[in-house]
Scaffold this motif. Sequence first.
Motif, short mmCIF file in Angstrom:
data_model
loop_
_atom_site.label_atom_id
_atom_site.label_comp_id
_atom_site.label_asym_id
_atom_site.label_seq_id
_atom_site.Cartn_x
_atom_site.Cartn_y
_atom_site.Cartn_z
N UNK A 29 0.81 -1.22 -0.04
CA UNK A 29 -0.16 -0.24 0.01
C UNK A 29 0.84 1.30 0.07
N UNK A 30 0.40 2.32 -0.44
CA UNK A 30 0.97 3.53 -0.48
C UNK A 30 0.04 4.74 -0.41
N UNK A 31 0.44 5.67 0.29
CA UNK A 31 -0.47 6.94 0.47
C UNK A 31 -0.18 8.10 1.14
N UNK A 32 -0.90 8.74 1.48
CA UNK A 32 -0.48 10.28 2.05
C UNK A 32 -1.32 10.35 3.20
N UNK A 33 -0.50 10.64 4.51
CA UNK A 33 -1.27 11.01 5.59
C UNK A 33 -1.28 12.27 5.94
N UNK A 50 -2.15 24.35 11.09
CA UNK A 50 -1.50 23.99 9.78
C UNK A 50 -1.86 22.39 9.51
N UNK A 51 -1.66 21.96 8.30
CA UNK A 51 -1.81 20.53 7.93
C UNK A 51 -0.32 20.06 7.65
N UNK A 52 -0.14 19.06 8.40
CA UNK A 52 1.13 18.34 7.94
C UNK A 52 0.75 17.08 7.31
N UNK A 53 1.70 16.82 6.15
CA UNK A 53 1.56 15.77 5.52
C UNK A 53 2.68 14.98 5.10
N UNK A 54 2.50 13.63 5.37
CA UNK A 54 3.61 12.83 5.30
C UNK A 54 3.35 11.37 4.25
N UNK A 55 4.23 10.87 3.61
CA UNK A 55 3.94 9.76 2.77
C UNK A 55 3.90 8.49 3.65
N UNK A 56 3.16 7.38 3.40
CA UNK A 56 3.30 6.38 3.91
C UNK A 56 3.09 5.21 2.94
N UNK A 57 3.84 4.18 3.14
CA UNK A 57 4.00 3.00 2.39
C UNK A 57 4.34 1.77 3.23
N UNK A 77 5.45 -24.94 7.00
CA UNK A 77 6.02 -23.65 7.57
C UNK A 77 5.59 -22.27 6.96
N UNK A 78 5.57 -21.19 7.47
CA UNK A 78 5.19 -19.97 7.23
C UNK A 78 5.92 -18.77 7.93
N UNK A 79 6.57 -17.90 7.00
CA UNK A 79 7.02 -16.70 7.40
C UNK A 79 6.77 -15.78 6.57
N UNK A 80 7.06 -14.33 7.17
CA UNK A 80 6.43 -13.11 6.66
C UNK A 80 7.59 -11.98 6.65
N UNK A 81 7.71 -11.31 5.70
CA UNK A 81 8.80 -10.36 5.49
C UNK A 81 8.01 -9.06 5.62
N UNK A 82 8.39 -8.18 6.22
CA UNK A 82 7.45 -7.01 6.50
C UNK A 82 8.27 -5.69 6.78
N UNK A 83 7.81 -4.49 5.95
CA UNK A 83 8.53 -3.39 5.72
C UNK A 83 7.30 -2.36 6.08
N UNK A 84 7.34 -1.79 7.27
CA UNK A 84 6.64 -0.64 7.54
C UNK A 84 7.18 0.49 8.12
N UNK A 85 7.87 1.24 7.45
CA UNK A 85 8.72 2.47 7.93
C UNK A 85 7.57 3.48 9.06
N UNK A 86 6.57 3.66 8.53
CA UNK A 86 5.58 4.69 9.08
C UNK A 86 4.44 4.14 9.63
#
Length: 86
Positions: A29-33, A50-57, A77-86
């Motif tokens: 997913x990708x969007x603007x918060x 003021x409105x502050x905006x940041x990108x989220x992915x 077996x199961x495994x998950x690779x997760x990348x959630x910077x924000x």
Amino acid sequence: MKKILLATTMLTATAGIASAEMTVTGTARMGVMSDLVTQYDDDGDITSQAVEAAFSSRVRVDFTGSGTTDGGLTFGATARADNSPI
């Protein structure tokens, strides 16, 4: 002769191993918060807004595997690779 004997022995030993089924799935997913930032003075009155905006992915990949041995034993077996910077 020893190399040929070793190679045929390894081939024969691995012939009875059951193979596993592997699946790879995932989501992204990708969007603007946005966030409304309000500043107040000492009396509690609003001085500015003021409105502050940041990108989220986010990217998430799931690896799942299962199989059955020749003897009937089921494994998985199961495994998950997760990348959630924000």
